[in-house]
Design an enzyme around this catalytic site. Structure first.
Site, PDB file in Angstrom:
ATOM      1  N   GLY A 155       0.901  -1.009   0.111  1.00 55.88           N
ATOM      2  CA  GLY A 155      -0.010   0.118  -0.019  1.00 55.88           C
ATOM      3  C   GLY A 155       0.680   1.341  -0.033  1.00 55.88           C
ATOM      4  O   GLY A 155       2.144   1.282   0.226  1.00 55.88           O
ATOM      5  N   GLY A 202       2.458   5.661   4.369  1.00 53.17           N
ATOM      6  CA  GLY A 202       1.786   6.537   5.388  1.00 53.17           C
ATOM      7  C   GLY A 202       0.222   5.467   5.480  1.00 53.17           C
ATOM      8  O   GLY A 202      -0.381   6.193   6.170  1.00 53.17           O
ATOM      9  N   GLY A 241      -0.638   2.873   6.869  1.00 58.62           N
ATOM     10  CA  GLY A 241      -0.591   2.200   8.101  1.00 58.62           C
ATOM     11  C   GLY A 241      -0.017   0.601   8.332  1.00 58.62           C
ATOM     12  O   GLY A 241      -0.430   0.013   9.075  1.00 58.62           O
ATOM     13  N   HIS A 256      -4.387  35.919 -10.864  1.00 54.78           N
ATOM     14  CA  HIS A 256      -3.985  34.427 -11.395  1.00 54.78           C
ATOM     15  C   HIS A 256      -4.798  33.636 -10.444  1.00 54.78           C
ATOM     16  O   HIS A 256      -5.529  32.616 -10.979  1.00 54.78           O
ATOM     17  CB  HIS A 256      -2.360  34.306 -10.959  1.00 54.78           C
ATOM     18  CG  HIS A 256      -2.020  32.905 -11.088  1.00 54.78           C
ATOM     19  ND1 HIS A 256      -1.152  32.529 -12.048  1.00 54.78           N
ATOM     20  CD2 HIS A 256      -2.429  31.740 -10.414  1.00 54.78           C
ATOM     21  CE1 HIS A 256      -0.863  31.037 -12.104  1.00 54.78           C
ATOM     22  NE2 HIS A 256      -1.680  30.676 -11.079  1.00 54.78           N
ATOM     23  N   GLU A 257      -5.178  33.799  -9.372  1.00 54.56           N
ATOM     24  CA  GLU A 257      -5.989  32.794  -8.516  1.00 54.56           C
ATOM     25  C   GLU A 257      -7.357  33.126  -8.855  1.00 54.56           C
ATOM     26  O   GLU A 257      -8.095  32.023  -8.783  1.00 54.56           O
ATOM     27  CB  GLU A 257      -5.653  33.362  -6.814  1.00 54.56           C
ATOM     28  CG  GLU A 257      -4.245  32.707  -6.482  1.00 54.56           C
ATOM     29  CD  GLU A 257      -3.883  31.547  -6.707  1.00 54.56           C
ATOM     30  OE1 GLU A 257      -4.544  30.382  -6.833  1.00 54.56           O
ATOM     31  OE2 GLU A 257      -2.694  31.167  -6.831  1.00 54.56           O
TER      32      GLU A 257
HETATM   33  P1  ADP Z   1       3.398   2.935   6.607  1.00 55.65           P
HETATM   34  O1  ADP Z   1       3.983   1.786   7.197  1.00 55.65           O
HETATM   35  O2  ADP Z   1       1.982   2.208   5.484  1.00 55.65           O
HETATM   36  O3  ADP Z   1       4.174   3.829   5.891  1.00 55.65           O
HETATM   37  P2  ADP Z   1       2.645   3.810   9.051  1.00 55.65           P
HETATM   38  O4  ADP Z   1       2.181   2.414   9.799  1.00 55.65           O
HETATM   39  O5  ADP Z   1       4.061   3.751   9.541  1.00 55.65           O
HETATM   40  O6  ADP Z   1       2.463   3.632   7.643  1.00 55.65           O
HETATM   41  O7  ADP Z   1       1.938   4.632   9.801  1.00 55.65           O
HETATM   42  C1  ADP Z   1       2.415   5.969   9.830  1.00 55.65           C
HETATM   43  C2  ADP Z   1       1.325   6.682  11.108  1.00 55.65           C
HETATM   44  O8  ADP Z   1       0.352   7.107  10.497  1.00 55.65           O
HETATM   45  C3  ADP Z   1       1.190   5.553  12.100  1.00 55.65           C
HETATM   46  O9  ADP Z   1       1.971   5.628  13.239  1.00 55.65           O
HETATM   47  C4  ADP Z   1      -0.185   6.174  12.575  1.00 55.65           C
HETATM   48  O10 ADP Z   1       0.008   7.162  13.461  1.00 55.65           O
HETATM   49  C5  ADP Z   1      -0.662   6.829  11.673  1.00 55.65           C
HETATM   50  N1  ADP Z   1      -1.534   6.002  10.704  1.00 55.65           N
HETATM   51  C6  ADP Z   1      -1.774   5.649   9.580  1.00 55.65           C
HETATM   52  N2  ADP Z   1      -2.807   4.879   9.144  1.00 55.65           N
HETATM   53  C7  ADP Z   1      -3.655   4.891  10.286  1.00 55.65           C
HETATM   54  C8  ADP Z   1      -4.519   4.220  10.609  1.00 55.65           C
HETATM   55  N3  ADP Z   1      -5.418   3.410   9.608  1.00 55.65           N
HETATM   56  N4  ADP Z   1      -5.195   4.398  11.745  1.00 55.65           N
HETATM   57  C9  ADP Z   1      -4.462   5.023  12.385  1.00 55.65           C
HETATM   58  N5  ADP Z   1      -3.420   5.599  12.310  1.00 55.65           N
HETATM   59  C10 ADP Z   1      -2.862   5.677  11.282  1.00 55.65           C
HETATM   60 ZN    ZN Z   2      -1.725  28.850 -10.453  1.00 51.96          ZN
END
Ligand code: ADP
Ligand code: ZN
Ligand code: MG
Length: 630
Positions: free
Chosen positions: A221, A224, A226, A442-443
């Site tokens: 995935g 970020g 999770g 512009h905006e």
């Molecule tokens: P990945 O490993 O996919 O890059 P992480 O597990 O390291 O992402 O996620 C980073 C942070 O984002 C987590 O520590 C958490 O705080 C937050 N986060 C990401 N997804 C979720 C989720 N589904 N629910 C709650 N927090 C999440």
């Molecule tokens: Zn622009």
């Protein structure tokens, strides 16, 4: 995961510093000992340098009563002359080792008291020690130093190179447990992983039924979403030890270390079975081996070791290997074969209701004012990852603290959202009046085109306050998450992106345009290319895709279509951006009055919210030249 990279980076530097400090310390001591030696030898001897004489000469001096005393140490004589003689003050000589001084002709002078003789029983211990030290100390230092360097290198292995004894990160009971409840959304993924949890809890149940036990689970995935969190939650739910290592750490290892760390890790996990091994960012070691610039020998050894270990699992090993990647397409196919990472769990970007849940998780421990609307925040964060949302929650709390508030207010949340989305406001950046005016037009151009075109999302906010790297921003909010977009919608996106440049041209003339539109144009170019080559949305090349994602032998993205097709694609892209330009201009010319009004309002207020924009733009019209459909 930055978390791991930082750790590795920091410890590496610390080691470098440590080694450097040790060298400095060793040099310092060597210097101190050297100086000490010089000082002591000088203090020990008399200050005047002794001159050497034969024993016969010394006997002559003694007979002439020129000597004060003779000190005998072993066979060595230290002779002190009287002051009023022509002799040097200090004389050294030696006697024959076979007999005493008396036996060697001194019996008379001693008896007559012409010289006093002092026999020192002990030899010159200090001198002897110093003689030995002079040879021994440098050798010892060298040995010590070499020894230290070897130790240092070993330490660096252990600390930097992942899961040696020093580094194995064990998230067991001692660390705060993560549970599925801490992972919001992603119900499908959690469902898939429940089975793994159950297996870890009751391995016997599966064994008895002769069920083949899963070995490798690949979490795939976007960054970020999770994945790491999810893997820890599996360990937390099952209550088993969790051994984790990041693929990027292997990249920093010395030759041969990666494979041996893998061995260590698996051995440790087996000893603690049932347990989980988690290899984060596995793409860092397991990228395709054939492409140029692919895995180096070292990575390949590491990867092979992982495969060997997994192949060696028995049905009752009780270790589950989880891995995470955001590039499944980059992974070596060998890794995905049955018996290896054959379970795939997709971890997706959160949908709107999941975003609400994630926000709730992250605002749970923060005092929140009544005016905070997490639903509204979730609505405008389409495309954000869980990590982005966690970041917004944190930034909001920071903003509240910065403003000395006891609660997080909606203003904090809005500020945090915009900060995370485009970067912090830069109120300090001064724009001169001309720049402000150009930015306002512009905006306003973006906003009006977006507002007027029927398949564009509504304008949410327009601002000419610089933020991040932008001079101003026009936000469009999708009313709800949509997975699919039509050609009409995408063409409206292209046109409204062009709106900024077109408005500048209307005000400043063809060559008065500025560099402020470069990222808009970039966006147009990318989106148009994607429409034509990936989505089959060209006008001539409709329903055909032109894949450019295959990496060829040389590591280049291969074009697997002809030169002729390539030219048609270019022409299609050009047509799309021309059309966008024409439509934007048609809208702005037809609504010039509103362009001026909106720009003026922006110059005055700097930021306009959705309702204010709508009020000003009430009465705009869609010209036929910009119309794509009824
Ligand atoms: P990945 O490993 O996919 O890059 P992480 O597990 O390291 O992402 O996620 C980073 C942070 O984002 C987590 O520590 C958490 O705080 C937050 N986060 C990401 N997804 C979720 C989720 N589904 N629910 C709650 N927090 C999440
Ligand atoms: Zn622009
Ligand atoms: Mg991660």
């Amino acid at each position: 995961m930055p978390e791991y990279k930082n750790t590795a980076g920091r410890s590496k530097n610390q080691n470098a510093n440590k080694a450097f400090n040790t060298i400095r310390l060793a040099l310092f001591w060597a210097f101190l000992i050297f100086v000490g030696y010089i000082v002591i030898t000088n203090l020990n001897g008399n200050t005047a340098k002794p001159e050497e004489r034969t024993l016969t000469e010394v006997l002559t001096y003694a007979k002439e009563e020129k000597l004060e005393k003779i000190e005998i140490t072993g066979n060595e004589l230290r002779v002190t002359a009287k002051d009023n003689t022509d002799l040097p003050k200090n004389i050294i000589s030696r006697k024959d080792p076979s007999g005493t001084l008396q036996e060697q002709g001194f019996a008379d002078v001693i008896e007559q008291g012409k010289v006093s003789v002092d026999i020192k029983e002990d030899t010159d211990i200090l001198g002897t020690i110093m003689d030995i030290a002079l040879i021994a100390i440098p050798s010892l230092l060298l040995v010590f130093f070499l020894f230290y360097m070897i130790r240092q290198a070993q330490n660096m292995n252990n600390q930097n190179m992942g899961f040696g004894k020093a580094k194995a990160r064990l998230y067991g009971n001692e660390k705060k447990k993560v549970l599925f409840a801490d992972v919001a959304g992603n119900e499908a993924a959690k469902q898939d992983l429940t089975e793994i949890v159950d297996f870890l809890k009751n391995p016997k149940k599966y064994e008895k039924l002769g069920a083949k036990i899963p070995r490798g689970v690949l979490l795939a995935g976007d960054p970020g979403t999770g994945k790491t969190l999810m893997a820890r939650a599996v360990a937390g739910e099952a209550g088993v030890p969790f051994f984790s290592i990041s693929g990027s750490e292997f990249a920093e290892m010395f030759v041969g270390v990666g494979a041996s760390r893998v061995r260590d890790l698996f051995a440790k996990a087996k000893k603690n079975a049932p347990s989980i091994i988690f290899i984060d960012e596995i793409d860092a070691v397991a990228h395709k081996r054939d492409a140029r610039g692919g895995a180096g020998r070292e990575d390949e050894q590491t990867l092979n070791q992982i495969l060997v270990e997994m192949d060696g699992f028995d049905n009752d090993t009780g270790v589950i290997v989880m891995a995470a990647t955001n590039r499944v397409d980059m992974l070596d196919k060998a890794l995905l074969r049955p018996g290896r990472f054959d379970r795939h769990v997709n971890v997706t970007l959160p949908e709107r209701k999941d975003r609400v849940d994630i926000l709730k998780v992250h605002f749970k421990n923060k005092p929140v004012a009544d005016d905070v609307d997490l639903d509204a925040l979730a609505a405008k964060t389409a495309g954000s990852s869980g990590a982005d949302l966690a970041n917004i929650a944190n930034e909001a709390a920071i903003s509240a603290a910065r403003n000395n508030r006891k609660q997080v207010t909606n203003a904090d949340v809005t500020e945090a959202f915009e900060r995370v989305a485009i970067g912090p406001e830069r109120k300090s950046k001064v724009m001169n009046d001309q720049e402000r005016k150009i930015t306002a037009y512009h905006e306003a151009g973006h906003a009006i085109v977006g507002h007027v075109l029927p398949d564009s999302d509504p304008v949410h906010k327009v601002t000419i306050i610089p933020r991040g790297r932008t001079g101003g921003v026009t936000w469009f909010l999708p009313p709800e998450d949509r997975s699919y977009k039509s050609v009409y919608e995408l063409k409206d996106v292209l046109a409204r992106a062009m709106g900024g440049r077109v408005a500048e041209r209307m005000i400043l003339g063809a060559d008065g345009i500025t560099t402020g539109a470069s990222s808009d144009l970039q966006h147009v170019a990318e989106l148009a290319r994607e429409m034509v080559s990936k989505e089959g949305m060209g006008s001539k090349l409709r329903d055909q895709v032109f894949n450019t994602d295959e990496v060829n032998f040389f590591g280049d993205r291969a074009k697997i279509y002809s030169e002729k097709t390539s030219e048609i694609i270019d022409a299609e892209i050009e047509a799309l951006s021309k059309e966008a330009n024409v439509r934007a201009e048609a809208v702005l010319k037809a609504n010039k009055k509103y362009l001026d009004e909106l720009a003026a309002a922006l110059l005055e207020k700097e930021t306009l919210e959705e309702k204010e924009v709508a009020a000003i733009l009430k009465g705009t019209s869609l010209p036929a030249a910009a119309k794509l459909h009824d």
